[in-house]
Design a protein around this motif. Structure first.
Motif, PDB file in Angstrom:
ATOM      1  N   LYS A  58     -45.003 -28.416  28.967  1.00 21.61           N
ATOM      2  CA  LYS A  58     -44.308 -29.618  29.428  1.00 21.61           C
ATOM      3  C   LYS A  58     -43.729 -29.513  30.837  1.00 21.61           C
ATOM      4  CE  LYS A  58     -43.064 -30.948  24.704  1.00 21.61           C
ATOM      5  NZ  LYS A  58     -41.955 -31.312  23.773  1.00 21.61           N
ATOM      6  N   GLY A  59     -43.827 -28.329  31.439  1.00 21.81           N
ATOM      7  CA  GLY A  59     -43.382 -28.180  32.814  1.00 21.81           C
ATOM      8  C   GLY A  59     -41.915 -27.814  32.956  1.00 21.81           C
ATOM      9  N   LEU A  60     -41.416 -27.893  34.186  1.00 26.32           N
ATOM     10  CA  LEU A  60     -40.074 -27.431  34.531  1.00 26.32           C
ATOM     11  C   LEU A  60     -39.005 -28.512  34.418  1.00 26.32           C
ATOM     12  CD1 LEU A  60     -40.965 -25.266  37.663  1.00 26.32           C
ATOM     13  CD2 LEU A  60     -40.315 -24.428  35.393  1.00 26.32           C
ATOM     14  N   THR A  61     -39.393 -29.714  34.035  1.00 27.22           N
ATOM     15  CA  THR A  61     -38.416 -30.793  33.938  1.00 27.22           C
ATOM     16  C   THR A  61     -37.664 -30.791  32.607  1.00 27.22           C
ATOM     17  OG1 THR A  61     -40.127 -32.304  33.105  1.00 27.22           O
ATOM     18  CG2 THR A  61     -39.738 -32.258  35.490  1.00 27.22           C
ATOM     19  N   THR A  62     -38.021 -29.899  31.702  1.00 23.08           N
ATOM     20  CA  THR A  62     -37.382 -29.777  30.393  1.00 23.08           C
ATOM     21  C   THR A  62     -36.129 -28.901  30.498  1.00 23.08           C
ATOM     22  OG1 THR A  62     -38.737 -27.841  29.919  1.00 23.08           O
ATOM     23  CG2 THR A  62     -39.607 -29.998  29.232  1.00 23.08           C
ATOM     24  N   GLY A  65     -37.188 -25.512  31.113  1.00 25.02           N
ATOM     25  CA  GLY A  65     -37.586 -25.349  32.505  1.00 25.02           C
ATOM     26  C   GLY A  65     -36.385 -25.156  33.406  1.00 25.02           C
ATOM     27  N   LYS A  66     -35.304 -25.857  33.106  1.00 29.56           N
ATOM     28  CA  LYS A  66     -34.069 -25.693  33.869  1.00 29.56           C
ATOM     29  C   LYS A  66     -33.528 -24.281  33.717  1.00 29.56           C
ATOM     30  CE  LYS A  66     -29.325 -27.406  34.321  1.00 29.56           C
ATOM     31  NZ  LYS A  66     -28.295 -28.326  33.794  1.00 29.56           N
ATOM     32  N   THR A  67     -33.576 -23.768  32.489  1.00 33.12           N
ATOM     33  CA  THR A  67     -33.113 -22.397  32.254  1.00 33.12           C
ATOM     34  C   THR A  67     -33.928 -21.396  33.059  1.00 33.12           C
ATOM     35  OG1 THR A  67     -32.348 -22.915  30.011  1.00 33.12           O
ATOM     36  CG2 THR A  67     -32.777 -20.599  30.516  1.00 33.12           C
ATOM     37  N   LEU A  68     -35.251 -21.580  33.077  1.00 37.37           N
ATOM     38  CA  LEU A  68     -36.108 -20.679  33.848  1.00 37.37           C
ATOM     39  C   LEU A  68     -35.762 -20.736  35.331  1.00 37.37           C
ATOM     40  CD1 LEU A  68     -38.475 -18.743  34.074  1.00 37.37           C
ATOM     41  CD2 LEU A  68     -40.012 -20.734  34.184  1.00 37.37           C
ATOM     42  N   LYS A  69     -35.547 -21.936  35.847  1.00 38.05           N
ATOM     43  CA  LYS A  69     -35.182 -22.070  37.264  1.00 38.05           C
ATOM     44  C   LYS A  69     -33.830 -21.424  37.542  1.00 38.05           C
ATOM     45  CE  LYS A  69     -35.984 -26.566  37.226  1.00 38.05           C
ATOM     46  NZ  LYS A  69     -36.064 -27.990  37.671  1.00 38.05           N
ATOM     47  N   GLN A  70     -32.905 -21.543  36.598  1.00 37.91           N
ATOM     48  CA  GLN A  70     -31.598 -20.918  36.780  1.00 37.91           C
ATOM     49  C   GLN A  70     -31.698 -19.396  36.782  1.00 37.91           C
ATOM     50  OE1 GLN A  70     -29.550 -22.886  33.527  1.00 37.91           O
ATOM     51  NE2 GLN A  70     -28.367 -24.133  34.950  1.00 37.91           N
ATOM     52  N   VAL A  71     -32.578 -18.846  35.950  1.00 42.98           N
ATOM     53  CA  VAL A  71     -32.785 -17.395  35.931  1.00 42.98           C
ATOM     54  C   VAL A  71     -33.351 -16.930  37.273  1.00 42.98           C
ATOM     55  CG1 VAL A  71     -34.158 -15.537  34.920  1.00 42.98           C
ATOM     56  CG2 VAL A  71     -33.035 -17.208  33.438  1.00 42.98           C
ATOM     57  N   SER A 128     -25.112 -20.651  37.716  1.00 41.62           N
ATOM     58  CA  SER A 128     -26.144 -19.604  37.687  1.00 41.62           C
ATOM     59  C   SER A 128     -26.095 -18.760  38.960  1.00 41.62           C
ATOM     60  CB  SER A 128     -27.531 -20.217  37.507  1.00 41.62           C
ATOM     61  OG  SER A 128     -27.886 -21.025  38.611  1.00 41.62           O
ATOM     62  N   ILE A 129     -25.784 -19.386  40.092  1.00 45.38           N
ATOM     63  CA  ILE A 129     -25.671 -18.632  41.343  1.00 45.38           C
ATOM     64  C   ILE A 129     -24.464 -17.700  41.301  1.00 45.38           C
ATOM     65  CG2 ILE A 129     -25.222 -18.829  43.820  1.00 45.38           C
ATOM     66  CD1 ILE A 129     -26.835 -21.432  43.787  1.00 45.38           C
ATOM     67  N   LEU A 130     -23.332 -18.207  40.798  1.00 48.51           N
ATOM     68  CA  LEU A 130     -22.121 -17.390  40.722  1.00 48.51           C
ATOM     69  C   LEU A 130     -22.311 -16.200  39.775  1.00 48.51           C
ATOM     70  CD1 LEU A 130     -19.394 -20.199  40.641  1.00 48.51           C
ATOM     71  CD2 LEU A 130     -19.984 -18.685  42.544  1.00 48.51           C
ATOM     72  N   VAL A 131     -22.964 -16.429  38.653  1.00 48.96           N
ATOM     73  CA  VAL A 131     -23.259 -15.321  37.738  1.00 48.96           C
ATOM     74  C   VAL A 131     -24.226 -14.345  38.413  1.00 48.96           C
ATOM     75  CG1 VAL A 131     -24.264 -14.686  35.517  1.00 48.96           C
ATOM     76  CG2 VAL A 131     -22.841 -16.732  35.688  1.00 48.96           C
ATOM     77  N   GLY A 132     -25.160 -14.884  39.193  1.00 49.30           N
ATOM     78  CA  GLY A 132     -26.095 -14.042  39.934  1.00 49.30           C
ATOM     79  C   GLY A 132     -25.396 -13.190  40.978  1.00 49.30           C
ATOM     80  N   VAL A 133     -24.372 -13.737  41.622  1.00 48.12           N
ATOM     81  CA  VAL A 133     -23.586 -12.962  42.595  1.00 48.12           C
ATOM     82  C   VAL A 133     -22.878 -11.807  41.877  1.00 48.12           C
ATOM     83  CG1 VAL A 133     -21.576 -13.030  44.125  1.00 48.12           C
ATOM     84  CG2 VAL A 133     -23.273 -14.864  44.217  1.00 48.12           C
TER      85      VAL A 133
END
Length: 242
Positions: A58-62, A65-71, A128-133
């Motif tokens: 179904k692609g990244l709009t699900t 997909g959002k979770t994958l982009k956040q990772v 997700s960025i803050l957790v990544g930092v």
């Protein structure tokens, strides 16, 4: 065990290597990384399978997909930090007082979760960025990757189960990247297949038990209890360093 418990595996590794004057072969380290990665794939197999299947169909709009982009976004800070400060980070492994201070800092961040309150079930891209930092800071020995990432997510108001889940999904690219980097830069030397096999099996078994324990503790809202260990470890390291 320290790979997933929030007490900094890199900090323990740095101190033990200094005490024993011993550095394990790179290939052995890489395969231990693989063992701990297998643990994540086992524990979060349903979530990973759901993300993979949904994104492929179904692609990244699900939501998956959002979770994958956040990772992916969440791993950008650690990649940048390693590229810019890789040498300085490696030098920290021989600086015992710095490791001790880092242990104390980990304990402080964990203790702050005592007051964490759940106000949202999902992360935003900013979260997700803050957790990544936080994950990037955990490149320093003594700063726990699991501890900092889960703690920051909790302090941002993320629900406990979701905070822990995102922390370990975030670890997958980081662990793979570390294994690849070690292999490319240092190659395969000092290989003992039996030792590698035993070490990897132990990493999977002990890592699985440690991760399941951590998830239960996080769900109960008691991540802060690990702050006591980190403070004691940090104080002991500093005491013995001077």
């Amino acid at each position: 065990m320290t790979e997933w418990l929030p007490i900094s595996s890199s900090g323990h590794l740095a101190l033990i290597q200094q005490m024993l004057q011993f550095k394990s072969p790179v290939f052995f380290d890489v395969m231990l990384h693989v063992g701990t990665l297998i643990v994540i794939l086992i524990v979060f197999k349903e979530k990973i399978a759901k993300i993979t299947k949904t994104v492929c169909t179904k692609g990244l709009t699900t939501p998956e997909g959002k979770t994958l982009k956040q990772v992916i976004i969440g791993n950008a800070p650690i990649a940048v930090a390693y590229i810019l400060f890789g040498k300085e980070i490696k030098d920290m492994f021989s600086n015992a007082p710095a490791v001790g201070i880092a242990f104390l800092a980990t304990g402080f961040v964990l203790f702050l979760t005592l007051k964490a309150r759940n106000v949202k079930d999902e992360l935003t891209y900013t979260d997700s960025i803050l957790v990544g930092v936080a994950q990037a800071f955990a490149l320093l020995p003594g700063l726990s990757r699991s501890g900092l990432t889960i703690a920051v997510a909790l302090l941002l108001g993320i629900e406990r189960r979701r905070a822990a889940e995102f922390s370990f999904l975030l670890a997958i690219p980081a662990v793979i990247g570390a294994a690849i980097e070690e292999t490319i830069t240092q190659g395969f030397t000092g290989i003992n297949i039996f030792s590698v096999f035993v070490g990897m099996i132990v990493a999977v078994i002990v890592g699985y038990a440690a991760l399941k324990l951590l998830l239960r503790i996080v769900q109960k809202g008691k991540l802060y209890i690990f702050s006591i260990y980190c403070w004691l470890a940090g104080a002991l390291v500093l005491l013995l360093s001077f």
